[in-house]
Design a protein around this motif. Structure first.
Motif, PDB file in Angstrom:
ATOM      1  N   VAL A  78       0.841  -1.205   0.000  1.00 16.01           N
ATOM      2  CA  VAL A  78       0.000   0.000   0.000  1.00 16.01           C
ATOM      3  C   VAL A  78       0.875   1.254   0.000  1.00 16.01           C
ATOM      4  CG1 VAL A  78      -1.651   1.350   1.338  1.00 16.01           C
ATOM      5  CG2 VAL A  78      -1.993  -1.098   1.071  1.00 16.01           C
ATOM      6  N   ARG A  79       1.944   1.241   0.821  1.00 14.41           N
ATOM      7  CA  ARG A  79       2.847   2.394   0.859  1.00 14.41           C
ATOM      8  C   ARG A  79       3.541   2.590  -0.491  1.00 14.41           C
ATOM      9  NH1 ARG A  79       4.121   0.480   6.176  1.00 14.41           N
ATOM     10  NH2 ARG A  79       5.968  -0.591   5.379  1.00 14.41           N
ATOM     11  N   GLN A  80       3.957   1.483  -1.114  1.00 14.64           N
ATOM     12  CA  GLN A  80       4.617   1.574  -2.416  1.00 14.64           C
ATOM     13  C   GLN A  80       3.668   2.128  -3.474  1.00 14.64           C
ATOM     14  OE1 GLN A  80       5.960  -2.440  -3.036  1.00 14.64           O
ATOM     15  NE2 GLN A  80       7.820  -2.179  -1.837  1.00 14.64           N
ATOM     16  N   LEU A  85       1.722   6.545  -6.870  1.00 13.80           N
ATOM     17  CA  LEU A  85       0.608   7.419  -7.245  1.00 13.80           C
ATOM     18  C   LEU A  85       1.003   8.882  -7.085  1.00 13.80           C
ATOM     19  CD1 LEU A  85      -2.318   7.787  -8.102  1.00 13.80           C
ATOM     20  CD2 LEU A  85      -2.996   7.551  -5.695  1.00 13.80           C
ATOM     21  N   SER A  86       1.686   9.184  -5.994  1.00 11.01           N
ATOM     22  CA  SER A  86       2.147  10.566  -5.763  1.00 11.01           C
ATOM     23  C   SER A  86       3.110  10.998  -6.868  1.00 11.01           C
ATOM     24  CB  SER A  86       2.831  10.676  -4.400  1.00 11.01           C
ATOM     25  OG  SER A  86       1.933  10.391  -3.355  1.00 11.01           O
ATOM     26  N   ILE A  91       4.212  14.125 -11.780  1.00 13.44           N
ATOM     27  CA  ILE A  91       4.619  14.162 -13.188  1.00 13.44           C
ATOM     28  C   ILE A  91       3.517  14.766 -14.051  1.00 13.44           C
ATOM     29  CG2 ILE A  91       5.153  12.720 -15.197  1.00 13.44           C
ATOM     30  CD1 ILE A  91       6.578  10.805 -13.261  1.00 13.44           C
ATOM     31  N   ALA A  92       2.261  14.403 -13.752  1.00 16.08           N
ATOM     32  CA  ALA A  92       1.131  14.940 -14.513  1.00 16.08           C
ATOM     33  C   ALA A  92       1.036  16.461 -14.361  1.00 16.08           C
ATOM     34  CB  ALA A  92      -0.167  14.286 -14.043  1.00 16.08           C
ATOM     35  N   LYS A  93       1.256  16.961 -13.146  1.00 18.17           N
ATOM     36  CA  LYS A  93       1.219  18.409 -12.917  1.00 18.17           C
ATOM     37  C   LYS A  93       2.350  19.107 -13.668  1.00 18.17           C
ATOM     38  CE  LYS A  93      -1.062  18.336  -8.390  1.00 18.17           C
ATOM     39  NZ  LYS A  93      -0.926  18.625  -6.936  1.00 18.17           N
TER      40      LYS A  93
END
Length: 236
Positions: A78-80, A85-86, A91-93
């Motif tokens: 979950v942490r990975q 995701l972060s 990257i998207a921003k």
């Protein structure tokens, strides 16, 4: 004869018993256990008490149950996933910001009336809007042309297999493209539908800002725009 026969029968019986006992107590291998559990995925569901009783060595906790180990592994996953995701959101921003800068740059380039103004517009926009340390266009022909020997250097060394290069340059190459400006990592774009217009060079003060695995989608749009607009300004 009878006594000998009795003894022989007894020995045979003992041999059979020993063989049978030996067979029944034969150690089960790890591979057999592994294969059994893999072929019976619901084993611990049917035997939930075993899941709690099985103790597994743990570097920090000494030993843990199978359930604890699975929970710990799940938390790590979950942490990975959260970290990945972060990264994707970040990257998207960044890509959205770059896209908007390039869209505005294209409009400004349309208003340029000569090559010197185009060069200044690109340099100003990339340095002010994207925090690049240097930017330059080195045409292959005309008043501002890169000498032919230097053109061959970049074509053979940086553009042999692609129209794009991301990474680090030698000090000599940086001097040719950027002069004394800082360029610890660079993006080089070969311009021209026939690879004959010149080189767009963008430098960053960050040594790992431009890396070989970078995507070319956004910078390719700028390349295509320059391929159309540069010939008129260079009077090709």
């Amino acid at each position: 004869m009878n006594k000998s026969g009795v003894k022989g029968n007894t020995a045979q019986a003992l041999a059979r018993d020993f063989t049978s006992e030996e067979f029944s107590t034969k150690a089960v291998t790890e591979e057999e256990v592994r294969e059994y559990i893999l072929n019976n995925r619901d084993f611990f569901v049917k035997n939930p008490d075993l899941a709690e009783k099985v103790q597994i060595p743990h570097k920090q906790k000494g030993s843990v149950s199978l359930v604890e180990l699975q929970s710990d592994q799940l938390r790590k996953k979950v942490r990975q996933l959260s970290f990945k995701l972060s990264q994707l959101i970040s990257i998207a921003k960044q890509n959205e910001e770059i896209y908007r800068v390039y869209a505005d740059l294209n409009l400004r380039l349309l208003r340029c009336t000569d090559f010197a103004e185009m060069q200044y517009t690109i340099e100003e926009t990339l340095q002010d809007e994207l925090d690049m340390s240097a930017a330059a266009i080195k045409p292959f022909k005309g008043l501002f042309a890169l000498p032919e020997i230097q053109q061959r250097l970049f074509m053979e060394k940086r553009f042999k297999d692609s129209d794009f290069f991301f990474g680090r340059l030698s000090q000599h190459e940086k001097q040719l493209l950027f002069g004394d400006a800082t360029a610890e990592s660079v993006a080089l774009v070969l311009l021209g539908d026939k690879r004959d217009l010149g080189i767009l060079a963008i430098g960053s003060a960050d040594p790992i800002h431009f890396t070989p695995d970078m995507d070319t989608l956004l910078i390719k749009q700028l390349q295509e725009f320059l391929n159309v607009s540069m010939p008129d300004l260079l009077h090709y």
